[in-house]
Every structure is written in structure tokens, then in C-alpha cells.
Design an enzyme around this catalytic site. Structure first.
Site, PDB file in Angstrom:
ATOM      1  N   LYS A  13       0.833  -1.205   0.000  1.00  0.00           N
ATOM      2  CA  LYS A  13       0.000   0.000   0.000  1.00  0.00           C
ATOM      3  C   LYS A  13       0.864   1.251   0.000  1.00  0.00           C
ATOM      4  O   LYS A  13       2.037   1.211   0.397  1.00  0.00           O
ATOM      5  CB  LYS A  13      -0.955   0.008   1.195  1.00  0.00           C
ATOM      6  N   LYS A  18       7.341   0.535   0.302  1.00  0.00           N
ATOM      7  CA  LYS A  18       7.513  -0.394  -0.815  1.00  0.00           C
ATOM      8  C   LYS A  18       8.631   0.036  -1.757  1.00  0.00           C
ATOM      9  O   LYS A  18       9.510  -0.755  -2.103  1.00  0.00           O
ATOM     10  CB  LYS A  18       6.186  -0.494  -1.565  1.00  0.00           C
ATOM     11  N   LYS A  44       2.851   8.217  -9.539  1.00  0.00           N
ATOM     12  CA  LYS A  44       3.672   9.309  -8.992  1.00  0.00           C
ATOM     13  C   LYS A  44       5.071   9.308  -9.586  1.00  0.00           C
ATOM     14  O   LYS A  44       5.790  10.307  -9.492  1.00  0.00           O
ATOM     15  CB  LYS A  44       3.778   9.189  -7.462  1.00  0.00           C
ATOM     16  N   ASP A 130      -2.557  -0.714  -3.179  1.00  0.00           N
ATOM     17  CA  ASP A 130      -3.807  -0.328  -2.511  1.00  0.00           C
ATOM     18  C   ASP A 130      -5.014  -0.940  -3.220  1.00  0.00           C
ATOM     19  O   ASP A 130      -5.987  -1.344  -2.597  1.00  0.00           O
ATOM     20  CB  ASP A 130      -3.954   1.199  -2.499  1.00  0.00           C
TER      21      ASP A 130
END
Length: 291
Positions: A13, A18, A44, A130
Site C-alpha cells: 500500500k 515499498k 507518482k 492499494d
């Protein structure tokens, strides 16, 4: 005959660490002599920053919007110790599906035959966990990755995301999808955190492949725009990341996890909430603490 490239997907998530974990694995593998590509799959486009002194690189989707014909050098950049860096990117804000960037980027790099030309040993896909929707599920669904790992802490929402990922892996397991290599337990500093994660992996029939503590060394390295492997190679944290990287690259067998149903997960979480309260009030003691 070209060699077989080991392809790995690491999910987790947002905000769980990560990309930090993935970049340190990539850096550690490069130090072990592997030719590595890190493939950022988050809109992103910040997966590879710490491999490149904090700098962003042009994404595949942005480059495709600007050019009719894309060359490998337009979207592939080298970072620390020769790690190849790619960022899939995403659509313009408010338009389209974020997961589409993964599909487009994977197709483009296949067409350009860059994997073979670069003579890669391993490709690591850094994927937002997510939601396991169409685009984000590509490394699993299409069988691009052989082994999937998930980064999770003991926090409920991180475990909830990991459990959802397990559901996705199970769904596609009968049609050639990638299987689960294990869970990377991140930010494990308190004894009860290890107990929670251990209990979760036992119930879902998977395993923890490494426990990674929260460390100020990681923060210091990232403030310099670097991985811990580069900024503090002799630190205890770097040793942990190096050990994790070896376990990831040496994974040869993955399996289908046994995700919990939502009601089961909530009941499990409630039981742990009661237990933590009891630990806090001194009614029971933590088994992991050895007291």
C-alpha cells in the site's frame, strides 16, 4: 538462445515503504553482480528516485504523449551501480486509468526488445498495492512476474491491502498468473508487531521472508536522495537489505496464498485489538518479548 530473465513484482500500500524496500533490493542485487532493471509502476513516478540522487526521470506515458516514436534511451536511465530505471507514469490528472501506464510501458519495452539488448538478469516491478485493479494487476494476471512479494507492516490497513493482493493472486493462479513468494515485514520494531505479522502469514498460509526494522539510517539516506545500500553500505540496515535481496533473488518456489474473507479479517483484527490492550494494561505479556 537468450537467457531467462527473473521477473519479480513487489506490491504494497502507499506509504508502507515499498519503493524504499524495492530500491534497496535493486541496489543490493547490483552490488552482487546482477544486471538489474527497476520498473516503477506508480503514477507518482517516484520509485527510482533514490537510485538517481533524488532526481526524477521522464515517464513512458509522458514521453509517448510528446513523441511519435520513442527510443529506449528516451525512457531508460541508469542509476546507482548501473541499475536501469524506468517509470511507467500515469495519465494527466483527472483523466484515464492510472494502471494503464503499466500496460502501455510493458508493451512498449517488449516492442523495443530492450530486455534482451540490455542482457538483464532481473527486472523488479514496483507496484502500488492499494487496489489490484486491471492495470496494477498486469504483472500478476499476465504472468509477467514469476514471483510476487508484498511489503506490509503490522498496521491493519497494510495487512488489509496485503490480503487483497492475496485474493488477486489466488484469482489468477489457475490461468498462469504469478504466485506469492512471501511477505516482507517492514517497520517491525515492537515485539507485538512481529507477532501480528507472524499470525497473519500463518493464517494465510504464506511466509515472512525478512523482518525489516524502521531505522533512522533509511531516513538519512533518503534525505540525501540515496538508498541505504549506497549511503550507508556498512550499516546494520544495509546488511538487512542485502540479506533480503539474496532471499528474493534465490526464491524459486512460490505458492497460492489463502486470503481471509473480509469478515474473517475483521474478526482477526478485533481479537488482536483486545490482545494489544491487554498487553498495554499488563494483563498479558507479549510472547515475542520473551517475558
Amino acid at each position: 538462445m537468450s537467457k531467462k530473465i527473473k521477473q519479480i513484482a513487489i506490491y504494497g500500500k502507499g506509504g508502507i515503504g515499498k519503493s524504499t524496500t524495492t530500491s534497496n533490493i535493486s541496489a543490493a542485487l547490483s552490488k552482487l553482480g546482477y544486471k538489474v532493471m527497476q520498473f516503477g509502476c506508480d503514477p507518482k513516478a517516484d520509485s527510482t528516485n533514490t537510485l538517481r540522487d533524488g532526481s526524477y526521470i521522464p515517464t513512458v506515458l509522458d514521453t509517448l504523449r510528446e513523441k511519435n516514436k520513442v527510443q529506449p534511451e528516451d525512457v531508460i536511465y541508469q542509476g546507482f551501480n548501473g541499475v536501469y530505471c524506468v517509470e511507467a507514469g500515469g495519465p494527466a490528472p483527472g483523466v484515464g486509468c492510472a494502471g494503464r501506464g503499466i500496460i502501455t510501458a510493458v508493451q512498449l519495452l517488449k516492442q523495443l526488445k530492450v530486455y534482451e539488448e540490455l542482457d538483464l538478469d532481473v527486472i523488479i516491478y514496483d507496484v502500488l498495492g492499494d487496489v489490484v485493479c486491471g492495470g496494477f494487476a498486469v504483472p500478476i494476471r499476465e504472468g509477467i512476474a514469476e514471483h510476487v512479494f508484498t511489503v506490509s507492516s503490522a498496521d491493519f490497513m497494510a495487512i488489509y491491502a496485503a490480503n487483497n493482493l492475496f485474493k488477486g493472486i489466488k484469482k489468477y493462479s489457475n490461468s498462469g498468473g504469478a504466485l506469492l513468494g512471501g511477505l516482507i515485514a517492514n517497520s517491525i520494531n515492537a515485539p507485538y508487531a512481529k507477532e501480528i505479522v507472524d499470525d497473519f502469514v500463518q493464517r494465510t498460509q504464506t511466509r515472512v521472508i525478512e523482518y525489516v526494522p524502521r531505522s533512522v539510517t533509511v531516513t538519512q539516506a533518503e534525505l540525501q536522495g540515496k538508498t541505504t545500500i549506497e549511503a550507508a553500505p556498512n550499516s546494520e540496515q544495509a546488511k538487512i537489505y542485502s540479506r533480503l535481496a539474496k532471499k528474493v533473488i534465490e526464491t524459486t518456489e512460490s505458492k497460492v496464498p489463502a486470503p481471509l474473507e473480509t469478515a474473517e479479517l475483521r474478526e482477526w483484527a478485533s481479537t488482536w485489538a483486545d490482545q494489544l490492550l491487554a498487553i498495554e494494561t499488563g494483563e498479558v505479556r507479549s510472547a515475542a518479548a520473551g517475558i
